[in-house]
Design an enzyme around this catalytic site. Structure first.
Site, short mmCIF file in Angstrom:
data_model
loop_
_atom_site.label_atom_id
_atom_site.label_comp_id
_atom_site.label_asym_id
_atom_site.label_seq_id
_atom_site.Cartn_x
_atom_site.Cartn_y
_atom_site.Cartn_z
N GLU A 163 -12.25 74.56 55.16
CA GLU A 163 -13.59 74.95 55.57
C GLU A 163 -14.47 73.70 55.47
O GLU A 163 -14.50 73.06 54.41
CB GLU A 163 -14.14 76.06 54.67
CG GLU A 163 -15.53 76.47 55.14
CD GLU A 163 -16.15 77.59 54.33
OE1 GLU A 163 -15.55 78.04 53.35
OE2 GLU A 163 -17.27 77.99 54.71
N ARG A 212 -1.99 76.18 43.31
CA ARG A 212 -2.91 75.09 43.62
C ARG A 212 -2.73 73.96 42.62
O ARG A 212 -2.22 74.16 41.51
CB ARG A 212 -4.35 75.58 43.63
CG ARG A 212 -4.83 76.07 42.27
CD ARG A 212 -6.17 76.80 42.36
NE ARG A 212 -7.26 75.94 42.77
CZ ARG A 212 -7.92 76.07 43.94
NH1 ARG A 212 -7.61 77.00 44.78
NH2 ARG A 212 -8.91 75.27 44.23
N LYS A 256 -14.59 72.56 45.48
CA LYS A 256 -15.69 71.98 46.28
C LYS A 256 -17.05 72.36 45.73
O LYS A 256 -17.96 71.55 45.70
CB LYS A 256 -15.57 72.44 47.74
CG LYS A 256 -14.59 71.59 48.52
CD LYS A 256 -14.62 71.94 49.99
CE LYS A 256 -13.83 73.18 50.26
NZ LYS A 256 -13.60 73.47 51.67
P1 ATP Z 1 -12.18 74.78 46.83
O1 ATP Z 1 -11.62 75.70 45.80
O2 ATP Z 1 -12.13 73.35 46.45
O3 ATP Z 1 -13.51 75.20 47.37
P2 ATP Z 1 -11.01 75.97 49.08
O4 ATP Z 1 -9.69 76.60 48.94
O5 ATP Z 1 -12.16 76.86 49.19
O6 ATP Z 1 -11.14 74.86 47.99
P3 ATP Z 1 -10.55 75.24 51.75
O7 ATP Z 1 -11.30 74.29 52.59
O8 ATP Z 1 -10.57 76.67 52.09
O9 ATP Z 1 -11.05 75.01 50.30
O10 ATP Z 1 -9.03 74.74 51.59
C1 ATP Z 1 -8.23 74.36 52.65
C2 ATP Z 1 -6.80 74.50 52.24
O11 ATP Z 1 -6.53 73.69 51.10
C3 ATP Z 1 -6.47 75.92 51.86
O12 ATP Z 1 -5.25 76.26 52.47
C4 ATP Z 1 -6.36 75.89 50.37
O13 ATP Z 1 -5.44 76.85 49.93
C5 ATP Z 1 -5.91 74.46 50.10
N1 ATP Z 1 -6.36 74.02 48.79
C6 ATP Z 1 -7.61 74.02 48.30
N2 ATP Z 1 -7.65 73.60 47.03
C7 ATP Z 1 -6.37 73.31 46.69
C8 ATP Z 1 -5.74 72.84 45.50
N3 ATP Z 1 -6.43 72.57 44.39
N4 ATP Z 1 -4.41 72.66 45.53
C9 ATP Z 1 -3.70 72.93 46.62
N5 ATP Z 1 -4.22 73.38 47.77
C10 ATP Z 1 -5.54 73.58 47.81
MG MG Z 2 -11.68 78.43 51.00
#
Ligand code: ATP
Ligand code: MG
Length: 564
Positions: A37, A263, A273
């Site tokens: 996102e 994760r 984020k």
């Molecule tokens: P955050 O928790 O940092 O806000 P998010 O999951 O909301 O991260 P997205 O932009 O939706 O952020 O993530 C894009 C992709 O990266 C998703 O498929 C998510 O599962 C993966 N992702 C995010 N954080 C991690 C992490 N710490 N380890 C592995 N994959 C991750």
């Molecule tokens: Mg997300």
């Protein structure tokens, strides 16, 4: 661009794919996607997902799409889109012409919602968000049905159209899936699919007054793109039945398999984020690309290489249970990579004048120094040597501690690549008592050679010629947080920021070959660590170096090689 970065070892995700290959579930196709996102910069956790998705696609001769999962207007922006594109490319991956935006599917998603309504699988609910929450039930108690659950399809369609047309205030109505308020999986208790949000979207502007929820947009975006394996993090495990339910109700041909993995959590930092936005917003760091940040932009600026990051992601592997990975492992990967590629140079962080009393005033010698101790292909350079040098303040002690293998009264040390010197005297500031200068004598017989009489010296220290050296600022970084898991501690996580995470030293002296060093170039300063010329703040007139990572203490080996 190289795309063939993939893990040599297998894991449970690859095992599932192998199984699908055998059973021909997707006709031998493998299509993955990385769906960030654009509401922040990518961090090292995202890199794990990038490496996994692109790596699997490359390994099985498939494709990996880059998709902006931009279905929530708040917080999304073009700046973030651009940073994501830049970071994924920098990591070494190529999505060819497959850059997609979930916001491009808004009309299709809307039509899917209309179909669900027509089939009696979705309804407009006019409870408030709080009321919906109150009726959701708990793990042990079923939820309560909404009084709006049995609206007619016609009424639902009409209301949904009016929601789209912007006739209602935010929060007055939502579209919900009609599933089962008694489901043991709370996610399945009539989840919200659409909400009214009269906000401007960075791509679609004011065109839409309703926006799909993640659970609705994500499975459909995957299906539209004919993804085969939708790999996401563990917290979505409970959402998988909903993912499948939506695709099943709509009878879509393309039905990807969602696979969840753990994760990445990394010690002494935060990978979220939302938290990173907070650090940037509060000015706890200088920006998303602050070299202390766990972001790709921060790591790039600090001097980490894409290879090191990919290597790290490969090494941590993919598993089904959450764990906290030690920051030391990432640093180990960075060191391992830089050890191979970074040319060696001499620089002094905290200079102390060293005068060689018996060295001719006007003489300048040049010493041939290898750029890499093992790799002769990296060549050599000449480093000037003269009567007045700078050495590290730390390399002289008036009353040497035990095991201090460096210079002190009565001692001899080797100056790296050159002579053995012997202590003569020191000069102190009368006011402060601080040592401002050390005098010694050199033994001309020892130029790059062991002492003729086989005598032993204390150690080997680095130096630069005072007259020939150039000045620079060095930025030394330490952990961003003082505790391993700042989000697991009591109270606000910013309480645990490390106040000493950045130390600036503005009067370093470097060997002259570093004059005009290119922004982003990386060096090993012997004995001090790996440094990178800061791509933002460094200029030809004012060199700024980020310490990427310290060295392990490998000096003992160097000393024995030179046969001190
Ligand atoms: P955050 O928790 O940092 O806000 P998010 O999951 O909301 O991260 P997205 O932009 O939706 O952020 O993530 C894009 C992709 O990266 C998703 O498929 C998510 O599962 C993966 N992702 C995010 N954080 C991690 C992490 N710490 N380890 C592995 N994959 C991750
Ligand atoms: Mg997300």
């Amino acid at each position: 661009m190289a795309q063939a970065h993939f893990s040599s070892s297998s894991d449970f995700v690859r095992e599932i794919i192998e199984e699908h290959m055998k059973t021909n579930r997707f006709q031998g196709r493998v299509a993955t996607r990385f769906p960030p996102e654009p509401n922040g910069y990518l961090h090292i956790g995202h890199a794990k997902s990038v490496c996994l998705n692109f790596g699997i696609a490359a390994q099985y001769g498939g494709t990996c799409n880059l998709r902006m999962d931009d279905t929530d207007p708040s917080g999304e922006s073009l700046e973030y889109v651009e940073s994501i594109i830049n970071d994924v490319r920098w990591l070494g991956f190529d999505w060819e012409d497959r850059l997609f935006y979930a916001s491009d599917y808004f009309e299709q998603l809307y039509q899917c919602a209309v179909r669900l309504i027509k089939n009696g699988n979705a309804y407009v609910c006019s409870l408030s968000a709080d009321e919906i929450r109150e009726r959701r039930g708990t793990l042990t108690e079923p939820g309560k049905e909404s009084p709006y659950r049995n609206r007619s399809n016609e009424e639902n369609l009409h209301l949904f159209e009016r929601m789209r047309a912007g006739e209602f205030e935010d929060g007055t109505h939502v579209l919900r899936a009609k599933i089962d308020m008694a489901s043991p999986n709370i996610t399945m208790r009539d989840p919200v699919l659409y909400r009214i949000k009269r906000a401007t979207h960075y791509r679609t502007g004011g065109q839409w007054r309703i926006y799909p929820m993640y659970d609705f947009a994500h499975c459909l975006s995957d299906s539209i793109e004919k993804i085969t394996h939708s790999i996401c993090t563990l917290e979505f495990e409970n959402n998988r039945p909903l993912y499948d339910w939506i695709l099943d109700q709509l009878k879509l041909d393309s039905h990807p398999r969602q696979i969840e993995f753990a994760r990445l959590n990394l010690s002494y930092t935060v990978l979220s984020k939302r938290r990173l936005i907070e650090l940037v917003g509060k000015g706890s760091v200088t920006g998303w690309d602050d070299p202390r940040m766990p972001t790709i932009a921060g790591m790039r600026r600090r001097g980490y290489t894409p290879d090191a990051i990919r290597n790290f992601c490969d090494r941590i592997g993919v598993a089904k249970n959450d764990s906290l990975i030690d920051m030391a492992l990432l640093e180990h990967c960075v060191r391992e990579d830089l050890n191979e590629r970074a040319p060696r140079v001499l620089g002094v962080l905290r200079p102390l004048r060293l005068v060689i009393d018996n060295y001719p005033e006007d003489q300048v010698e040049e010493f041939e120094c290898f750029n890499h101790p093992q790799n002769s292909a990296m060549g050599s350079r000449k480093v000037p040597f003269s009567r007045v040098l700078y050495i590290e303040q730390d390399d002289f002690q008036e009353n040497p501690q035990r095991k201090f293998n460096r210079l002190g009264p009565g001692r001899e040390v080797r100056l790296r690549y050159s002579y053995i010197i012997k202590y003569a005297s020191m000069v102190k500031d009368e006011q402060t008592g601080e040592i401002t200068e050390v005098h010694c004598t050199y033994d001309p017989e020892t130029r790059n050679a062991p002492p003729p009489d086989g005598r032993k010296v204390e150690g080997v220290i680095h130096w630069v010629s005072a007259e020939h050296s150039i000045s620079a600022e060095a930025r030394l970084y330490d952990r961003l947080f003082q505790v391993a898991n700042p989000l697991g501690e009591e109270g606000d996580f910013t309480k645990y920021l490390n106040p000493k995470s950045l130390e600036r030293i503005d009067s370093c002296r470097l060997e002259p070959s570093l004059k005009g060093a290119a922004p982003g170039s990386r060096y090993q300063f012997e004995r001090l660590g790996y440094f990178c010329v800061d791509p933002i703040d460094s200029s030809p007139g004012g060199l700024v170096l980020n310490r990427i990572v310290t060295l392990r203490d490998s000096w003992t080996k160097v000393a024995s090689r030179e046969n001190k």
